[in-house]
Motif scaffolding. Structure first.
Motif, PDB file in Angstrom:
ATOM      1  N   LEU A   1       0.740  -1.184   0.018  1.00 12.44           N
ATOM      2  CA  LEU A   1       0.029  -0.060   0.116  1.00 12.44           C
ATOM      3  C   LEU A   1       0.891   1.400  -0.046  1.00 12.44           C
ATOM      4  N   PRO A   2       2.023   1.373   0.931  1.00 18.37           N
ATOM      5  CA  PRO A   2       2.695   2.459   0.521  1.00 18.37           C
ATOM      6  C   PRO A   2       3.261   3.002  -0.593  1.00 18.37           C
ATOM      7  N   ALA A   3       3.901   1.842  -1.115  1.00 16.14           N
ATOM      8  CA  ALA A   3       4.371   2.087  -2.633  1.00 16.14           C
ATOM      9  C   ALA A   3       3.368   2.331  -3.398  1.00 16.14           C
ATOM     10  N   ILE A   4       2.182   1.776  -3.324  1.00 18.13           N
ATOM     11  CA  ILE A   4       1.059   2.016  -4.146  1.00 18.13           C
ATOM     12  C   ILE A   4       0.512   3.504  -4.134  1.00 18.13           C
ATOM     13  N   VAL A   5       0.496   3.920  -3.044  1.00 17.05           N
ATOM     14  CA  VAL A   5       0.050   5.301  -2.789  1.00 17.05           C
ATOM     15  C   VAL A   5       0.936   6.395  -3.567  1.00 17.05           C
ATOM     16  N   THR A   6       2.289   5.979  -3.124  1.00 20.92           N
ATOM     17  CA  THR A   6       3.359   7.009  -3.560  1.00 20.92           C
ATOM     18  C   THR A   6       3.311   7.003  -5.114  1.00 20.92           C
ATOM     19  N   THR A   7       3.251   5.839  -5.741  1.00 20.12           N
ATOM     20  CA  THR A   7       3.149   5.788  -7.223  1.00 20.12           C
ATOM     21  C   THR A   7       2.144   6.416  -7.650  1.00 20.12           C
ATOM     22  N   ALA A   8       0.946   6.291  -7.156  1.00 23.95           N
ATOM     23  CA  ALA A   8      -0.286   6.803  -7.623  1.00 23.95           C
ATOM     24  C   ALA A   8      -0.051   8.458  -7.701  1.00 23.95           C
ATOM     25  N   ILE A   9       0.310   9.016  -6.598  1.00 27.19           N
ATOM     26  CA  ILE A   9       0.464  10.202  -6.595  1.00 27.19           C
ATOM     27  C   ILE A   9       1.369  10.883  -7.713  1.00 27.19           C
ATOM     28  N   LEU A  10       2.810  10.040  -7.768  1.00 26.14           N
ATOM     29  CA  LEU A  10       3.570  10.423  -8.945  1.00 26.14           C
ATOM     30  C   LEU A  10       3.044  10.657 -10.323  1.00 26.14           C
ATOM     31  N   VAL A  11       2.227   9.383 -10.384  1.00 26.48           N
ATOM     32  CA  VAL A  11       1.422   9.131 -12.033  1.00 26.48           C
ATOM     33  C   VAL A  11       0.291  10.286 -12.011  1.00 26.48           C
ATOM     34  N   PHE A  12      -0.511  10.456 -10.892  1.00 29.29           N
ATOM     35  CA  PHE A  12      -1.470  11.363 -10.960  1.00 29.29           C
ATOM     36  C   PHE A  12      -0.877  12.915 -11.254  1.00 29.29           C
ATOM     37  N   ILE A  13       0.426  13.199 -10.373  1.00 26.92           N
ATOM     38  CA  ILE A  13       0.733  14.542 -10.797  1.00 26.92           C
ATOM     39  C   ILE A  13       1.238  14.868 -12.229  1.00 26.92           C
ATOM     40  N   PHE A  14       1.895  13.490 -12.616  1.00 30.21           N
ATOM     41  CA  PHE A  14       2.467  13.671 -14.199  1.00 30.21           C
ATOM     42  C   PHE A  14       1.353  13.751 -15.086  1.00 30.21           C
ATOM     43  N   SER A  15       0.353  13.177 -15.021  1.00 36.17           N
ATOM     44  CA  SER A  15      -0.812  13.323 -15.735  1.00 36.17           C
ATOM     45  C   SER A  15      -1.542  14.777 -15.699  1.00 36.17           C
ATOM     46  N   TRP A  16      -1.650  15.204 -14.645  1.00 36.30           N
ATOM     47  CA  TRP A  16      -2.246  16.494 -14.161  1.00 36.30           C
ATOM     48  C   TRP A  16      -1.498  17.607 -14.968  1.00 36.30           C
ATOM     49  N   ASN A  17      -0.344  17.478 -14.734  1.00 35.36           N
ATOM     50  CA  ASN A  17       0.740  18.558 -15.374  1.00 35.36           C
ATOM     51  C   ASN A  17       1.075  18.448 -16.891  1.00 35.36           C
ATOM     52  N   GLU A  18       0.757  17.338 -17.389  1.00 35.73           N
ATOM     53  CA  GLU A  18       1.342  16.914 -18.641  1.00 35.73           C
ATOM     54  C   GLU A  18       0.869  18.109 -19.912  1.00 35.73           C
ATOM     55  N   PHE A  19       1.577  18.527 -20.589  1.00 41.55           N
ATOM     56  CA  PHE A  19       1.188  19.682 -21.382  1.00 41.55           C
ATOM     57  C   PHE A  19       1.245  19.466 -22.702  1.00 41.55           C
ATOM     58  N   LEU A  20       2.158  18.653 -23.224  1.00 42.32           N
ATOM     59  CA  LEU A  20       2.654  18.613 -24.634  1.00 42.32           C
ATOM     60  C   LEU A  20       1.534  17.760 -25.442  1.00 42.32           C
ATOM     61  N   PHE A  21       1.279  16.362 -24.841  1.00 44.82           N
ATOM     62  CA  PHE A  21       0.379  15.739 -25.583  1.00 44.82           C
ATOM     63  C   PHE A  21      -1.154  16.445 -25.371  1.00 44.82           C
ATOM     64  N   ALA A  22      -1.086  16.863 -24.191  1.00 45.11           N
ATOM     65  CA  ALA A  22      -2.813  17.692 -24.291  1.00 45.11           C
ATOM     66  C   ALA A  22      -2.868  18.688 -25.288  1.00 45.11           C
ATOM     67  N   LEU A  23      -1.674  19.522 -25.306  1.00 43.16           N
ATOM     68  CA  LEU A  23      -2.069  20.480 -26.610  1.00 43.16           C
ATOM     69  C   LEU A  23      -2.119  19.865 -27.838  1.00 43.16           C
ATOM     70  N   THR A  24      -1.423  18.903 -28.130  1.00 44.58           N
ATOM     71  CA  THR A  24      -1.314  18.284 -29.453  1.00 44.58           C
ATOM     72  C   THR A  24      -2.819  17.576 -29.856  1.00 44.58           C
ATOM     73  N   PHE A  25      -3.039  16.818 -28.992  1.00 48.68           N
ATOM     74  CA  PHE A  25      -4.266  15.661 -29.133  1.00 48.68           C
ATOM     75  C   PHE A  25      -5.616  16.550 -28.944  1.00 48.68           C
ATOM     76  N   THR A  26      -5.739  17.456 -28.405  1.00 45.85           N
ATOM     77  CA  THR A  26      -6.927  18.130 -28.126  1.00 45.85           C
ATOM     78  C   THR A  26      -7.142  19.538 -28.711  1.00 45.85           C
ATOM     79  N   SER A  27      -8.399  19.897 -28.904  1.00 48.29           N
ATOM     80  CA  SER A  27      -8.705  21.343 -29.453  1.00 48.29           C
ATOM     81  C   SER A  27      -9.595  22.067 -28.793  1.00 48.29           C
ATOM     82  N   THR A  28     -10.970  21.405 -28.329  1.00 44.62           N
ATOM     83  CA  THR A  28     -11.829  22.319 -27.656  1.00 44.62           C
ATOM     84  C   THR A  28     -12.316  21.781 -26.418  1.00 44.62           C
ATOM     85  N   SER A  29     -13.347  20.772 -26.832  1.00 49.12           N
ATOM     86  CA  SER A  29     -13.907  20.176 -25.523  1.00 49.12           C
ATOM     87  C   SER A  29     -13.132  19.310 -24.344  1.00 49.12           C
ATOM     88  N   SER A  30     -11.809  18.700 -25.233  1.00 50.48           N
ATOM     89  CA  SER A  30     -11.368  17.934 -23.970  1.00 50.48           C
ATOM     90  C   SER A  30     -10.125  18.592 -23.665  1.00 50.48           C
TER      91      SER A  30
END
Lengths: 269, 356
Positions: A186-215
């Motif tokens: 559980l401790p490792a899973i929570v740590t991993t979850a936080i890291l992955v969540f932050i990565f995805s939350w902050n990710e910019f390049l793919f989000a800019l390229t693949f989305t245009s309006t609604s998403s």
């Protein structure tokens, strides 16, 4: 003397890390006229106009929701696949497990900018342009190596004897996975979850390229606040504060969970 | 319960054979111990019986059923590990109940079984605790409980007492023996501690370099060791080994250190050089000159309470014997040793095999 030096150093490091964020908070509360004034001191007449503007005029809530869906799905998917994969690599007798792990990790070494064009063609071909699913898939692909790496190493620290004991007690591999390995990790899973969540939350390049309006996700939305003639510093600051806050709360909330020692008592020592 | 038969077992990891051509029959209800120095392959044998490690060649039978390709689950064995391997996130109750829950036994039946086992092992007061809140001995009992609760066909124990302190180890030894007498489940016990093996087992197999050196009752392993390895490994302090020679025409005599030792063994087929084995326990050291005594020089006296271990030199050969603690012996003093001739062990010098 030594103590003073220690605290001075500590303060310097904290200031260095926290200053941009504090500046951002101060800026977000300033009326438009004072925005660029230096030094960045707290305004005498604070205002919530920027916060109102981001929420009502720019519909930030919609983008936050998008980001939340993408980040949460990515985290869930990455952990589900990652933990199963790690269990196999760490505890089952999978041939070539070390090369497999190395190849997986090498995926994360590619600079995203190098893969964004082929991925774009791929996403377009699948008809997933401007969908949240496109982001969930790409974010999962790029966060999976991290999840697998952290979890494999953690699973390896769980004594083999516990795994053997469970097999003797009549468990099938999948039983061992969810009744023994997951609760113990559980401790490792929570740590991993936080890291992955932050990565995805902050990710910019793919989000800019693949989305245009609604998403569109939050980082992209904030960038696009800027018009041709003006850069709305106050609104960007307000949006940044709103977006960063959940992450900080998340980390503070789960920090308690990230404690070692859950496995103590299993074996001697 | 089951009889276990290992036939022509070989085991290889990534290199040389760890176990080479092993044949072993462990009787139904027997307390069988595999003893040997570390790295001799004894845990590997246990893992193969458990089904955790596949055999490279050969077959394992439980009664008349070959179990080579049967999973640990279906072999119905229970195992106690050296470091206990309890599930740290479960309470004592949950740990003991776990194998039954996996079997999908009804809750009330599980509860009855767990409480019965806990009572037997004196664990009733700890059922709600987690392993990390228990002492080593308590954890060991939980591990035993988890193994017992299933009423398995076979008990496997991999050095279960070696992590306990000396006093508790001796106490648990007799506990295990009592439990075995009560349950009568075939037990295979692995240890590197020869005194534990002697004390606890119905039969012992002494393992060295992947081969069984001798498989016998504790009494016979101690009194009639099959070769110099067994003779040196079993018994503490270690047996003294001395060179001797046998001449063709004297079948009951060994020349050793310019003295002729008369033996009960018929040595007519062992003419040439031999190794003589004498346990320190069988050598009496005394300061009084005796008629048949041999003169030695004392080098170390080590009191052991009721008696003393005495290191001495007998014509240049370092040996160890036993003396009454009442007798005054000091380093450098001349003393006399005697030993009964029937306690002389004779081994072939080349092969190390016992000569009778």
């Amino acid at each position: 003397m030594k103590r003073t030096l220690f605290y001075m150093l500590l303060f310097a490091v904290i200031f260095f890390c926290a200053a941009p964020f504090i500046w951002q908070i101060i800026t977000s509360l300033k009326p438009s006229g004072e925005l660029t004034s230096l030094p960045p001191l707290v305004s005498m007449n604070p205002t919530a106009e920027h916060f109102r503007s981001v929420i009502y005029r720019h519909q930030l809530v919609r983008f936050i929701l998008n980001s939340l869906i993408v980040a949460a799905s990515t985290t869930g998917l990455s952990l589900l696949l990652g933990s199963l994969c790690s269990f196999g690599l760490a505890k089952l007798k999978v041939p070539f497990s070390s090369p497999i792990l190395a190849i997986m990790l090498s995926v994360s070494i590619f600079p995203p900018i190098a893969t964004v064009s082929p991925l774009f063609i791929f996403i377009r071909a699948l008809g997933l342009r401007d969908t949240l699913l496109a982001l969930v898939i790409t974010h999962t692909v790029f966060s999976l190596p991290l999840s697998v790496w952290i979890l494999t190493n953690f699973f390896k620290t769980i004594p083999d004897d516990i795994y053997h004991a469970a097999r003797i007690d009549g468990c099938r591999s999948f039983h061992i996975f969810y009744r023994i390995m997951i609760p113990l990790s559980l401790p490792a899973i929570v740590t991993t979850a936080i890291l992955v969540f932050i990565f995805s939350w902050n990710e910019f390049l793919f989000a800019l390229t693949f989305t245009s309006t609604s998403s569109r996700t939050v980082p992209v939305a904030i960038t696009l606040f800027a018009g041709t003639h003006e850069i709305p510093l106050g609104e960007i600051a307000a949006a940044s504060v709103i977006v960063t806050a959940p992450i900080i709360i998340l980390v503070l909330l789960f920090q308690r969970k990230i404690v070692a020692g859950l496995t103590s008592g299993a074996i001697k020592g | 319960m089951a009889e276990i038969r290992l036939i022509g077992i070989q085991k290889k990891f990534d290199g040389p054979l760890v176990i080479d051509d092993l044949d072993l029959v462990i009787g139904d209800g027997e307390f069988f111990t595999i003893v040997g120095p570390s790295g001799c392959g004894k845990s590997t044998i246990l893992n193969m019986i458990a089904g955790l490690d596949p055999v490279t060649r050969g077959s394992i039978f439980f009664d008349d059923c070959m179990v080579n390709d049967i999973s640990p689950k279906e072999r119905d064995v229970a195992m106690v590990f050296q470091n206990y391997a309890l599930y740290p996130h479960m309470t004592v109750y949950e740990n003991i109940a776990f194998p039954l829950r996996i079997k999908k036994m009804p809750k009330t039946a599980i509860d009855a079984e767990v409480r019965q086992v806990a009572a037997l092992l004196d664990l009733n007061d700890f059922l709600r605790r987690r392993p990390r809140e228990l002492s080593g001995g308590q954890r060991q009992r939980v591990a035993l409980g988890r193994a017992m609760v299933r009423k398995p066909r076979v008990f496997l124990m991999d050095e279960p007492l070696s992590n306990l302190d000396a006093q508790l180890r001796i106490a648990m030894r007799s506990e295990l023996k009592k439990l075995h007498e009560k349950l009568k489940i075939t037990t295979v016990y692995v240890t590197h501690d020869q005194s534990e093996a002697l004390g606890i087992s119905d039969r012992i197999a002494v393992l060295h370099r992947g081969r069984i050196q001798q498989c016998d009752t504790p009494h016979d392993v101690y009194n009639r060791p099959a070769n110099t390895f067994v003779a040196g490994f079993i018994g503490s302090p270690q047996m003294n080994f001395i060179h001797g020679s046998v001449s063709v025409d004297r079948r009951h005599e060994i020349q050793c250190n310019e003295i002729a030792l008369t033996t009960v063994q018929d040595l007519s087929r062992a003419a040439g050089n031999v190794t003589i084995g004498l346990r320190p326990d069988d050598i009496t050291v005394s300061s009084v000159e005796m008629r048949s005594g041999m003169q030695v020089e004392i080098t170390v006296v080590e009191p052991a309470g009721a008696f003393c271990w005495v290191d001495f030199k007998w014509g240049g050969i370092e040996m160890r014997g036993k003396a009454d603690s009442e007798i005054e012996l000091r380093k450098g003093v001349t003393a006399y040793i005697t030993f009964p001739v029937e306690k002389i062990h004779v081994f072939d010098l080349e092969s190390g095999a016992r000569i009778e």
